[in-house]
Write a protein that holds these residues in place. Structure first.
Motif, PDB file in Angstrom:
ATOM      1  N   LEU A   1       5.029  76.672   2.483  1.00 39.99           N
ATOM      2  CA  LEU A   1       5.257  78.103   2.707  1.00 39.99           C
ATOM      3  C   LEU A   1       4.024  78.918   2.350  1.00 39.99           C
ATOM      4  N   LEU A   2       3.347  78.529   1.279  1.00 38.40           N
ATOM      5  CA  LEU A   2       2.130  79.236   0.891  1.00 38.40           C
ATOM      6  C   LEU A   2       1.015  79.046   1.910  1.00 38.40           C
ATOM      7  N   GLY A   3       1.022  77.897   2.583  1.00 36.91           N
ATOM      8  CA  GLY A   3      -0.026  77.610   3.557  1.00 36.91           C
ATOM      9  C   GLY A   3       0.224  78.185   4.930  1.00 36.91           C
ATOM     10  N   LYS A   4       1.391  78.803   5.108  1.00 35.59           N
ATOM     11  CA  LYS A   4       1.745  79.364   6.415  1.00 35.59           C
ATOM     12  C   LYS A   4       1.399  80.842   6.451  1.00 35.59           C
ATOM     13  N   ALA A   5       0.343  81.163   7.167  1.00 36.32           N
ATOM     14  CA  ALA A   5      -0.111  82.551   7.233  1.00 36.32           C
ATOM     15  C   ALA A   5       0.817  83.389   8.109  1.00 36.32           C
ATOM     16  N   THR A   6       1.176  84.561   7.627  1.00 42.05           N
ATOM     17  CA  THR A   6       1.987  85.497   8.395  1.00 42.05           C
ATOM     18  C   THR A   6       1.071  86.320   9.303  1.00 42.05           C
ATOM     19  N   PRO A   7       1.617  86.978  10.326  1.00 35.86           N
ATOM     20  CA  PRO A   7       0.768  87.836  11.161  1.00 35.86           C
ATOM     21  C   PRO A   7      -0.029  88.869  10.359  1.00 35.86           C
ATOM     22  N   PRO A   8       0.565  89.578   9.371  1.00 37.32           N
ATOM     23  CA  PRO A   8      -0.247  90.514   8.587  1.00 37.32           C
ATOM     24  C   PRO A   8      -1.406  89.834   7.865  1.00 37.32           C
ATOM     25  N   GLN A   9      -1.169  88.623   7.347  1.00 38.24           N
ATOM     26  CA  GLN A   9      -2.250  87.893   6.689  1.00 38.24           C
ATOM     27  C   GLN A   9      -3.362  87.534   7.672  1.00 38.24           C
ATOM     28  N   ARG A  10      -2.977  87.027   8.844  1.00 38.58           N
ATOM     29  CA  ARG A  10      -3.982  86.637   9.849  1.00 38.58           C
ATOM     30  C   ARG A  10      -4.780  87.851  10.302  1.00 38.58           C
ATOM     31  N   ILE A  11      -4.103  88.971  10.491  1.00 38.56           N
ATOM     32  CA  ILE A  11      -4.790  90.189  10.919  1.00 38.56           C
ATOM     33  C   ILE A  11      -5.794  90.622   9.858  1.00 38.56           C
TER      34      ILE A  11
ATOM     35  N   SER B   1      -8.680  84.471  21.027  1.00 36.20           N
ATOM     36  CA  SER B   1      -7.797  84.084  22.133  1.00 36.20           C
ATOM     37  C   SER B   1      -6.819  82.991  21.736  1.00 36.20           C
ATOM     38  N   HIS B   2      -7.070  82.332  20.590  1.00 40.21           N
ATOM     39  CA  HIS B   2      -6.187  81.259  20.133  1.00 40.21           C
ATOM     40  C   HIS B   2      -5.047  81.776  19.257  1.00 40.21           C
ATOM     41  N   THR B   3      -5.020  83.075  18.994  1.00 39.71           N
ATOM     42  CA  THR B   3      -3.966  83.656  18.160  1.00 39.71           C
ATOM     43  C   THR B   3      -2.884  84.272  19.044  1.00 39.71           C
ATOM     44  N   ASP B   4      -1.754  84.641  18.427  1.00 46.09           N
ATOM     45  CA  ASP B   4      -0.673  85.214  19.228  1.00 46.09           C
ATOM     46  C   ASP B   4      -1.011  86.638  19.655  1.00 46.09           C
ATOM     47  N   ARG B   5      -0.195  87.169  20.538  1.00 50.98           N
ATOM     48  CA  ARG B   5      -0.518  88.426  21.215  1.00 50.98           C
ATOM     49  C   ARG B   5      -0.648  89.602  20.257  1.00 50.98           C
ATOM     50  N   GLU B   6       0.277  89.716  19.304  1.00 50.47           N
ATOM     51  CA  GLU B   6       0.221  90.839  18.359  1.00 50.47           C
ATOM     52  C   GLU B   6      -1.063  90.813  17.549  1.00 50.47           C
ATOM     53  N   VAL B   7      -1.428  89.629  17.065  1.00 44.85           N
ATOM     54  CA  VAL B   7      -2.645  89.503  16.271  1.00 44.85           C
ATOM     55  C   VAL B   7      -3.861  89.836  17.121  1.00 44.85           C
ATOM     56  N   GLN B   8      -3.911  89.319  18.343  1.00 45.04           N
ATOM     57  CA  GLN B   8      -5.041  89.607  19.236  1.00 45.04           C
ATOM     58  C   GLN B   8      -5.215  91.099  19.451  1.00 45.04           C
ATOM     59  N   GLN B   9      -4.113  91.772  19.788  1.00 46.02           N
ATOM     60  CA  GLN B   9      -4.193  93.194  20.117  1.00 46.02           C
ATOM     61  C   GLN B   9      -4.654  94.026  18.933  1.00 46.02           C
ATOM     62  N   ARG B  10      -4.050  93.767  17.766  1.00 42.37           N
ATOM     63  CA  ARG B  10      -4.388  94.595  16.607  1.00 42.37           C
ATOM     64  C   ARG B  10      -5.799  94.315  16.098  1.00 42.37           C
ATOM     65  N   VAL B  11      -6.219  93.054  16.098  1.00 44.87           N
ATOM     66  CA  VAL B  11      -7.570  92.739  15.632  1.00 44.87           C
ATOM     67  C   VAL B  11      -8.611  93.284  16.602  1.00 44.87           C
ATOM     68  N   ARG B  12      -8.341  93.178  17.890  1.00 45.14           N
ATOM     69  CA  ARG B  12      -9.298  93.721  18.865  1.00 45.14           C
ATOM     70  C   ARG B  12      -9.440  95.240  18.703  1.00 45.14           C
ATOM     71  N   GLN B  13      -8.343  95.921  18.441  1.00 46.45           N
ATOM     72  CA  GLN B  13      -8.408  97.368  18.200  1.00 46.45           C
ATOM     73  C   GLN B  13      -9.243  97.675  16.964  1.00 46.45           C
ATOM     74  N   ILE B  14      -9.071  96.857  15.917  1.00 48.28           N
ATOM     75  CA  ILE B  14      -9.856  97.045  14.693  1.00 48.28           C
ATOM     76  C   ILE B  14     -11.343  96.822  14.973  1.00 48.28           C
ATOM     77  N   LEU B  15     -11.653  95.768  15.721  1.00 44.67           N
ATOM     78  CA  LEU B  15     -13.045  95.478  16.056  1.00 44.67           C
ATOM     79  C   LEU B  15     -13.666  96.619  16.861  1.00 44.67           C
ATOM     80  N   GLN B  16     -12.903  97.162  17.787  1.00 44.83           N
ATOM     81  CA  GLN B  16     -13.413  98.257  18.608  1.00 44.83           C
ATOM     82  C   GLN B  16     -13.685  99.497  17.764  1.00 44.83           C
TER      83      GLN B  16
END
Length: 287
Positions: free
Chosen positions: A47-57, A91-106
């Motif tokens: 469970l500790l090794g499983k990153a949640t979407p907020p963690q990945r973002i 591109s290897h992450t799920d859609r929510e992570v991709q969208q939010r991280v790309r917005q942050i990068l922009q």
């Protein structure tokens, strides 16, 4: 299972021992037990090794900042965001992570906070535990862990410790205080300030300062937390059956957001009655 000989403290441990202001009703000592006493058990470790979407973002956003400054020319290129996204394998992450991280990068590409700063340290966010700082006083001795995202020199020569955030959780000033205590040992004699910056909201905190008397009080408080936690670990390893007594649960609707809900005997998974828990940035294990 062996127990470390010397107590340790960190912002993460402090947050597990005591809640942030306004989060008292959601605080559960049993979470500390899972994270710090039972972390090597297969189910807990998984469970500790499983990153949640907020963690990945959070991790990918910080790594994106790192890549922008590791390859500074990308800050000036029109396709800089695309290039960093490739470096992050977004591109290897799920859609929510991709969208939010790309917005942050922009947003960062449009207004790079650290541009032209005299950066002493900038971490990618996935480097694991930092080297501990040994604090050895007459009355106490403990190891302090403080994983700083960024350290730079301000124009007035002040040492500035910056911590990156994502999501909607409020800044917890205690984290900045731990960093300022660490700076006392890592950069002796330097005046230091700390602040937070939310990469998603482009929101800065106020500068946080602490005087020598307050640093001494903070150090003593962290020493107490380290020693009490060490005693709890010793009690647990002497009698594992007392887990729920040493690390008492605080069941409630917030259990639905706990990563250990599937293995906790006290989890309350009923639908909440009009209250919701704020979105937090994962387990925050480094700091």
């Amino acid at each position: 299972m062996s127990i470390p000989d010397r107590p340790f403290a960190s912002y993460h441990l402090w947050s597990l021992v005591a809640p942030a202001t306004g989060q008292e009703r959601w605080h559960c000592q049993m979470r500390r037990g899972f994270v710090k006493a039972r972390q090597h058990e297969p189910q807990v470790k998984a469970l500790l090794g499983k990153a949640t979407p907020p963690q990945r973002i959070g991790i990918l956003a910080q790594k994106g900042v790192y890549e922008f400054h590791h390859h500074r020319h990308l800050l000036k290129q029109s396709d800089g965001v695309d290039q960093v996204a490739k470096l992050l394998q977004l591109s290897h992450t799920d859609r929510e992570v991709q969208q939010r991280v790309r917005q942050i990068l922009q947003k960062y590409h449009n207004a790079p906070l650290l541009l032209n700063k005299n950066i002493l340290q900038l971490t990618p966010g996935d480097e694991g535990f930092p080297k501990p700082i040994l604090i050895d006083q007459d009355d106490y001795c403990f190891r302090l862990y403080a994983a700083m995202d960024c350290v730079f020199i301000d124009s007035d020569r002040t040492l500035h410790i910056l911590d990156f955030k994502t999501g909607k959780a409020a800044f917890d000033q205690r984290q900045a205080l731990v960093y300022l205590l660490a700076a006392r040992y890592l950069y002796p004699g330097r005046e230091a300030v700390a602040s937070f910056y939310n990469l998603e909201l482009c929101k800065k905190s106020e500068l946080i300062r602490i005087n020598h008397h307050e640093l001494a009080s903070l150090e003593f408080e962290l020493a107490h937390i380290a020693q009490q936690h060490q005693r709890d670990l010793q009690k647990y390893h002497q009698e594992t059956g007392d887990f729920s007594k040493i690390f008492p649960p605080n069941p409630g609707s917030h259990c639905r957001f706990c990563p250990f809900r599937t293995i906790c005997d006290f989890a309350d998974l009923k639908q909440p009655q009009g209250h919701s828990m704020p979105i937090l940035k994962g387990l925050g294990a480094r700091g």
